[in-house]
Design an enzyme around this catalytic site. Structure first.
Site, short mmCIF file in Angstrom:
data_model
loop_
_atom_site.label_atom_id
_atom_site.label_comp_id
_atom_site.label_asym_id
_atom_site.label_seq_id
_atom_site.Cartn_x
_atom_site.Cartn_y
_atom_site.Cartn_z
N TYR A 145 0.85 -1.19 0.00
CA TYR A 145 0.00 0.00 0.00
C TYR A 145 0.89 1.24 0.00
O TYR A 145 1.80 1.37 0.83
CB TYR A 145 -0.89 0.01 1.24
CG TYR A 145 -1.80 1.21 1.35
CD1 TYR A 145 -2.85 1.40 0.46
CD2 TYR A 145 -1.62 2.14 2.37
CE1 TYR A 145 -3.70 2.50 0.57
CE2 TYR A 145 -2.47 3.23 2.50
CZ TYR A 145 -3.49 3.41 1.59
OH TYR A 145 -4.33 4.49 1.71
N ASP A 238 9.29 2.69 -0.33
CA ASP A 238 8.27 3.32 0.49
C ASP A 238 8.56 2.94 1.94
O ASP A 238 8.20 1.87 2.41
CB ASP A 238 6.87 2.85 0.07
CG ASP A 238 5.76 3.54 0.85
OD1 ASP A 238 6.05 4.07 1.95
OD2 ASP A 238 4.62 3.54 0.37
N LYS A 266 5.03 9.07 9.03
CA LYS A 266 4.83 8.47 10.34
C LYS A 266 5.83 8.98 11.38
O LYS A 266 5.65 10.03 11.95
CB LYS A 266 4.84 6.95 10.23
CG LYS A 266 3.76 6.44 9.26
CD LYS A 266 3.10 5.19 9.72
CE LYS A 266 2.09 4.70 8.70
NZ LYS A 266 0.72 5.03 9.06
#
Length: 426
Positions: A145, A238, A266
């Site tokens: 994702y 990623d 994050k």
């Protein structure tokens, strides 16, 4: 778990105002049943809901809270900045300081462009690779994702897979056609696609975290680097989840494989909304105002997120990562032992302080393996853990996150709760 008065009233109000009563689909608990608790406060390793119930939190805001909830130094940094103003729409010293911390830590990085989310970082990264290569096609991996940008919502794992939606409505066919997908860990499949189609980029979660925690096979990431070099594609890691989570230098330092471009988020925001693209000086010179690839954002590099990120990264020394590794290992062993004692087919897969308990008897190397997990059993386990005061991600295909605020006693409490929950759900 049935909500009591305050939570129930909030859910009723929320469902009238927001789709499913939530701002992000997995929070709706559709995959595990019951209703989500509304969290009103967090401290250390625990959160409290609107009815006053306390939970050991293993979501940690889906990864950013590596120092735990309301760490005093992070709170102080954010409060100090808020007293000076929340946003200016102009450059700030915090952007410079956080960029210096990132470039010093990540082996492949010389320059940083801050954005406001991981989705935005991945979207901008693809645009940059297309600008730099003059090519359009992108290769991604089923179950990985990279946010909800149109071009990346193809076999995207996580919430999409949980809801049974292989793609999303509203994505133009022409946009989806530019995204090619193969199975994670399938190096031969990558070779075939890269030889047949000129790729602008190969984008990958180096440790997949959105089909559960799935590691790369030996040689897989090295193979991606080799294929990218041979075919002229750019390799994107990623590291929105893994950056400053699996080690100070992220997955690229842990594996020794250097990507051309890294997406971050994050942890670098310490719990506030943030994202970043990071790469070499040469590649970043394609980005406006230095080059023709346009990207902008009103709240990019906002001072509050920079302050929280700086305070968080300054906590992450070698001792901190050693502690996170030890706590993750303790939880892994405890969950695996509990499943064995209950006689339930399960396996725990871990990378540092993120892990997943899969309810399957096979090794999980890709999305198809992950989908062999017994989701009904996981749903029952999730509800049983919630009753015992442990808040797990409400999806079999997500990762548990451990923070520095968790200690050995807290981990043991989680493992004891898991043992009882697994016995209950046999």
């Amino acid at each position: 778990m049935t909500l009591t008065a305050s939570n129930a009233r909030l859910l009723e109000r929320a469902e009238e105002l927001m789709p499913g009563g939530v701002s992000s689909p997995v929070r709706a608990f559709r995959a595990v049943g019951g209703e989500p608790p509304f969290i009103v406060a967090g401290e250390g390793a625990r959160v409290r809901d609107a009815d006053g119930r306390e939970y050991i939190d293993l979501i940690c805001s889906w990864g950013p809270l590596i120092a735990g909830h309301a760490h005093p130094l992070v709170v102080e940094a954010v409060a100090r900045q808020a007293a000076r103003g929340t946003s200016y729409g102009m450059p700030t010293p915090g952007e410079v300081e956080l960029a210096e911390l990132i470039t010093a830590a990540l082996p492949s990085v010389e320059m940083v462009r801050f954005v406001s989310s991981g989705t935005e970082a991945a979207m901008s990264a693809l645009r940059l690779t297309r600008a730099a290569t003059g090519r359009d096609a992108v290769l991604k991996f089923a179950g990985c994702y990279h946010g909800h940008a149109d071009a990346l919502l193809a076999k995207a794992g996580s919430g999409v897979a949980t809801l049974g939606l292989p793609d999303s409505a509203g994505v133009p066919a022409a946009t989806a056609a530019g995204t090619l997908t193969v199975a994670f860990n399938d190096l031969a499949g990558v070779e075939r696609v890269a030889d047949a189609t000129p790729l602008a980029a190969i984008i990958v979660e180096p440790y997949a975290g959105n089909m559960g925690c799935v590691p790369p096979r030996a040689g897989f990431l090295e193979g991606l680097r080799r294929i990218a070099d041979r075919t002229g594609a750019l390799l994107i890691f990623d590291e929105v989840i893994t950056g400053f989570r699996v080690g100070r230098g992220g997955a690229q330092a842990r594996t020794g494989v250097r990507p051309d471009l890294t997406c971050l988020g994050k942890v670098i925001g310490g719990g506030l909304s943030v994202g970043a693209d990071s790469c070499s000086n040469t590649l970043m010179r394609h980005v406006a105002p230095l080059g023709p690839m346009y990207q902008a954002g009103t709240l990019s590099g906002n001072p509050l997120a920079m302050a929280a990120g700086i305070a968080t990264l300054q906590l992450l020394d070698d001792a901190a990562f050693a502690r996170l590794e030890a706590l993750g290992g303790r939880l892994e062993r405890g969950l695996a032992a509990a499943a064995r004692r209950a006689g339930i087919p399960a396996r725990v897969q871990r990378a540092a302080s993120l892990l997943t308990l899969f309810f399957t008897d096979r090794e999980v190397w890709n999305e198809d393996d992950a989908k062999t997990s017994d989701r009904a059993r996981f749903a029952g386990f999730h509800r049983a853990m919630l009753r015992r005061g442990v808040l797990l991600p409400p999806s079999q295909l997500e990762c548990v996150f451990v923070s520095l605020a968790h200690d050995e006693a807290t981990i043991d409490t989680v493992c004891d709760a898991a043992a009882a929950a697994l016995e209950e759900t046999r």
